[in-house]
Scaffold this motif. Sequence first.
Motif, PDB file in Angstrom:
ATOM      1  N   VAL A  63       0.851  -1.191   0.000  1.00 38.31           N
ATOM      2  CA  VAL A  63       0.000   0.000   0.000  1.00 38.31           C
ATOM      3  C   VAL A  63       0.885   1.239   0.000  1.00 38.31           C
ATOM      4  N   PRO A  64       0.860   2.049  -1.078  1.00 36.76           N
ATOM      5  CA  PRO A  64       1.692   3.254  -1.116  1.00 36.76           C
ATOM      6  C   PRO A  64       1.318   4.240  -0.003  1.00 36.76           C
ATOM      7  N   LEU A  65       2.316   4.895   0.536  1.00 34.16           N
ATOM      8  CA  LEU A  65       2.164   5.905   1.587  1.00 34.16           C
ATOM      9  C   LEU A  65       1.525   5.339   2.857  1.00 34.16           C
ATOM     10  N   ASN A  66       1.728   4.070   3.078  1.00 34.45           N
ATOM     11  CA  ASN A  66       1.204   3.465   4.300  1.00 34.45           C
ATOM     12  C   ASN A  66       1.908   4.004   5.538  1.00 34.45           C
ATOM     13  N   PHE A  67       3.065   4.622   5.332  1.00 34.26           N
ATOM     14  CA  PHE A  67       3.802   5.152   6.482  1.00 34.26           C
ATOM     15  C   PHE A  67       3.024   6.273   7.168  1.00 34.26           C
ATOM     16  N   LEU A  68       2.100   6.935   6.441  1.00 38.81           N
ATOM     17  CA  LEU A  68       1.285   7.978   7.076  1.00 38.81           C
ATOM     18  C   LEU A  68       0.384   7.382   8.151  1.00 38.81           C
ATOM     19  N   ARG A  69      -0.182   6.196   7.895  1.00 37.32           N
ATOM     20  CA  ARG A  69      -0.979   5.513   8.910  1.00 37.32           C
ATOM     21  C   ARG A  69      -0.100   5.086  10.083  1.00 37.32           C
ATOM     22  N   ASP A  70       1.137   4.646   9.749  1.00 33.75           N
ATOM     23  CA  ASP A  70       2.062   4.257  10.821  1.00 33.75           C
ATOM     24  C   ASP A  70       2.403   5.454  11.698  1.00 33.75           C
ATOM     25  N   MET A  71       2.538   6.626  11.077  1.00 29.34           N
ATOM     26  CA  MET A  71       2.836   7.835  11.856  1.00 29.34           C
ATOM     27  C   MET A  71       1.685   8.172  12.792  1.00 29.34           C
ATOM     28  N   GLN A  72       0.438   8.039  12.315  1.00 27.89           N
ATOM     29  CA  GLN A  72      -0.721   8.302  13.171  1.00 27.89           C
ATOM     30  C   GLN A  72      -0.783   7.318  14.327  1.00 27.89           C
ATOM     31  N   ARG A  73      -0.457   6.052  14.027  1.00 27.67           N
ATOM     32  CA  ARG A  73      -0.535   5.026  15.051  1.00 27.67           C
ATOM     33  C   ARG A  73       0.545   5.202  16.127  1.00 27.67           C
ATOM     34  N   GLU A  74       1.726   5.698  15.714  1.00 21.34           N
ATOM     35  CA  GLU A  74       2.843   5.799  16.652  1.00 21.34           C
ATOM     36  C   GLU A  74       3.015   7.209  17.206  1.00 21.34           C
ATOM     37  N   ALA A  75       2.083   8.108  16.877  1.00 22.41           N
ATOM     38  CA  ALA A  75       2.162   9.481  17.395  1.00 22.41           C
ATOM     39  C   ALA A  75       2.000   9.467  18.910  1.00 22.41           C
ATOM     40  N   THR A  76       2.845  10.227  19.596  1.00 20.43           N
ATOM     41  CA  THR A  76       2.813  10.257  21.070  1.00 20.43           C
ATOM     42  C   THR A  76       2.561  11.649  21.625  1.00 20.43           C
ATOM     43  N   GLY A  77       2.328  12.613  20.757  1.00 25.14           N
ATOM     44  CA  GLY A  77       2.096  13.965  21.238  1.00 25.14           C
ATOM     45  C   GLY A  77       1.712  14.875  20.099  1.00 25.14           C
ATOM     46  N   THR A  78       1.771  16.172  20.348  1.00 23.92           N
ATOM     47  CA  THR A  78       1.449  17.161  19.323  1.00 23.92           C
ATOM     48  C   THR A  78       2.625  18.110  19.155  1.00 23.92           C
ATOM     49  N   MET A 133       5.612  20.161  16.438  1.00 22.18           N
ATOM     50  CA  MET A 133       6.653  19.766  15.494  1.00 22.18           C
ATOM     51  C   MET A 133       7.639  18.780  16.088  1.00 22.18           C
ATOM     52  N   SER A 134       7.983  18.932  17.353  1.00 24.32           N
ATOM     53  CA  SER A 134       8.944  18.012  17.967  1.00 24.32           C
ATOM     54  C   SER A 134       8.404  16.594  18.006  1.00 24.32           C
ATOM     55  N   ALA A 135       7.100  16.449  18.243  1.00 29.62           N
ATOM     56  CA  ALA A 135       6.505  15.119  18.264  1.00 29.62           C
ATOM     57  C   ALA A 135       6.504  14.502  16.870  1.00 29.62           C
ATOM     58  N   VAL A 136       6.259  15.344  15.850  1.00 31.82           N
ATOM     59  CA  VAL A 136       6.260  14.834  14.483  1.00 31.82           C
ATOM     60  C   VAL A 136       7.656  14.377  14.079  1.00 31.82           C
ATOM     61  N   LEU A 137       8.653  15.222  14.361  1.00 26.80           N
ATOM     62  CA  LEU A 137      10.023  14.875  13.973  1.00 26.80           C
ATOM     63  C   LEU A 137      10.554  13.674  14.742  1.00 26.80           C
ATOM     64  N   GLY A 138      10.037  13.446  15.950  1.00 23.88           N
ATOM     65  CA  GLY A 138      10.485  12.308  16.738  1.00 23.88           C
ATOM     66  C   GLY A 138       9.700  11.043  16.496  1.00 23.88           C
ATOM     67  N   ASN A 139       8.754  11.093  15.565  1.00 21.15           N
ATOM     68  CA  ASN A 139       7.939   9.917  15.275  1.00 21.15           C
ATOM     69  C   ASN A 139       8.788   8.830  14.639  1.00 21.15           C
ATOM     70  N   PRO A 140       8.817   7.607  15.190  1.00 18.38           N
ATOM     71  CA  PRO A 140       9.665   6.551  14.635  1.00 18.38           C
ATOM     72  C   PRO A 140       9.355   6.224  13.176  1.00 18.38           C
ATOM     73  N   ALA A 141       8.089   6.291  12.788  1.00 23.05           N
ATOM     74  CA  ALA A 141       7.731   5.993  11.400  1.00 23.05           C
ATOM     75  C   ALA A 141       8.320   7.030  10.453  1.00 23.05           C
ATOM     76  N   LEU A 142       8.291   8.308  10.852  1.00 26.17           N
ATOM     77  CA  LEU A 142       8.882   9.348  10.006  1.00 26.17           C
ATOM     78  C   LEU A 142      10.398   9.204   9.963  1.00 26.17           C
ATOM     79  N   THR A 143      11.001   8.851  11.088  1.00 27.84           N
ATOM     80  CA  THR A 143      12.447   8.651  11.114  1.00 27.84           C
ATOM     81  C   THR A 143      12.863   7.562  10.139  1.00 27.84           C
ATOM     82  N   GLN A 144      12.092   6.478  10.079  1.00 28.76           N
ATOM     83  CA  GLN A 144      12.394   5.398   9.146  1.00 28.76           C
ATOM     84  C   GLN A 144      12.289   5.871   7.706  1.00 28.76           C
ATOM     85  N   VAL A 145      11.287   6.678   7.408  1.00 25.87           N
ATOM     86  CA  VAL A 145      11.118   7.203   6.051  1.00 25.87           C
ATOM     87  C   VAL A 145      12.294   8.089   5.665  1.00 25.87           C
TER      88      VAL A 145
END
Length: 385
Positions: free
Chosen positions: A80-95, A97-109
């Motif tokens: 599934v293309p761009l499935n990492f966006l769902r992974d980012m939502q699932r692994e989000a731990t806060g709100t 910019m710092s929370a977004v940049l620290g998201n493990p799914a985004l780090t992997q991308v």
Amino acid sequence: MSSRLMPAVIAVILGTALAVALFVPYVARQYRRRGKLGVGHAGLAFASLVYGFGLLAYVLLPFPTVTPGFCADASGPQLVPLNFLRDMQREATGTGMSAVLGNPALTQVLLNVALFVPLGMFVRHLFGRGVLTTALIGLGTSLLIELTQGTGIWFLYPCPYRLFDVDDLLMNGLGALAGALAAPALRAVPGQREVGEPGAPRPVNRRRRLLASLCDLMIYHFSAALLSAFCTVAVYAAHTGLFSADARLAPDLPGYQTAQVVGIVAPWVVLYLVLPLVGGASSLGQRAVRLRVVGDGRRPGAGARLARGLLGTGGYVLLQQLGQVPGLPDAAGYATLLGLVSVIGIVTTARRRGVSCALTRLHVIDAREPLTEPAPTPPTSTVTQ
């Protein structure tokens, strides 16, 4: 050694080994394509080799051990293309910019993008490919890696131990595209500028003469190592079989010592006796850097050609090998002395003639210089009285 550091160490070791094996062909190609060896270009070429091995090591290593439950946790491909966006939502731990940049799914991308940026830079800069072609090469390389992972290294494993992920494929391609766009930055690396036409003669300087000697030594030792390995394998196969447990007793096998001697002597005979008689006074290393050894306007005689090789690299190699023979330890010291004299001669003699050429009355010129033939001797007239 940590699992993260091990691939980097393996990449450096394998990249260095391949660089040594390809050094002489690379030097020869650069002198014919660019007219000289650029240190900056050579450095980038070496970095590309290490990067290539590093890429393979990081996506394939460590190799797992197959256990009875090895395939129990194996998962299917992620298509599934761009499935990492769902992974980012699932692994989000806060709100924020710092929370977004620290998201493990985004780090992997971001790591998948960064992993292929050097590939795009090297392909476009070193091989002169366009941006689109470079991006497609990166996408094809990523597809090959993903298929290798998705098939358990082409079915060597009973099931995949890493996931085929279409998002990895897309992000790797994006990284190659970014690298292709950033490739002009590599022009800032010094030691790449081309001066003059590649076919124009260049001065015979110290660095070029020493590089030729280094190439000669590498050619001999690489040839001797390959032939010795081949002869050793032949001895194994003839007496014990390649995969026999008795192969560890190779030094005691009949013919082993003879095989080692052949591996050392045969390359020396070919390089320093046969080639000077058949192919001229210039060694293979000198030909790699486009140097030519000539006499006073004519092709050197057989004696001069042989003597030049034996007084130079050929003599050094001979003494070095004799120093390993029991009862001849002093030969290694004479080899060191001859090597020092040769280097000093290259540095100090006029036109970088060197000791071996000076003693044999030969000269070293650029191979692109036209040869000057000696003026014909006028016929002697006979006066009849």
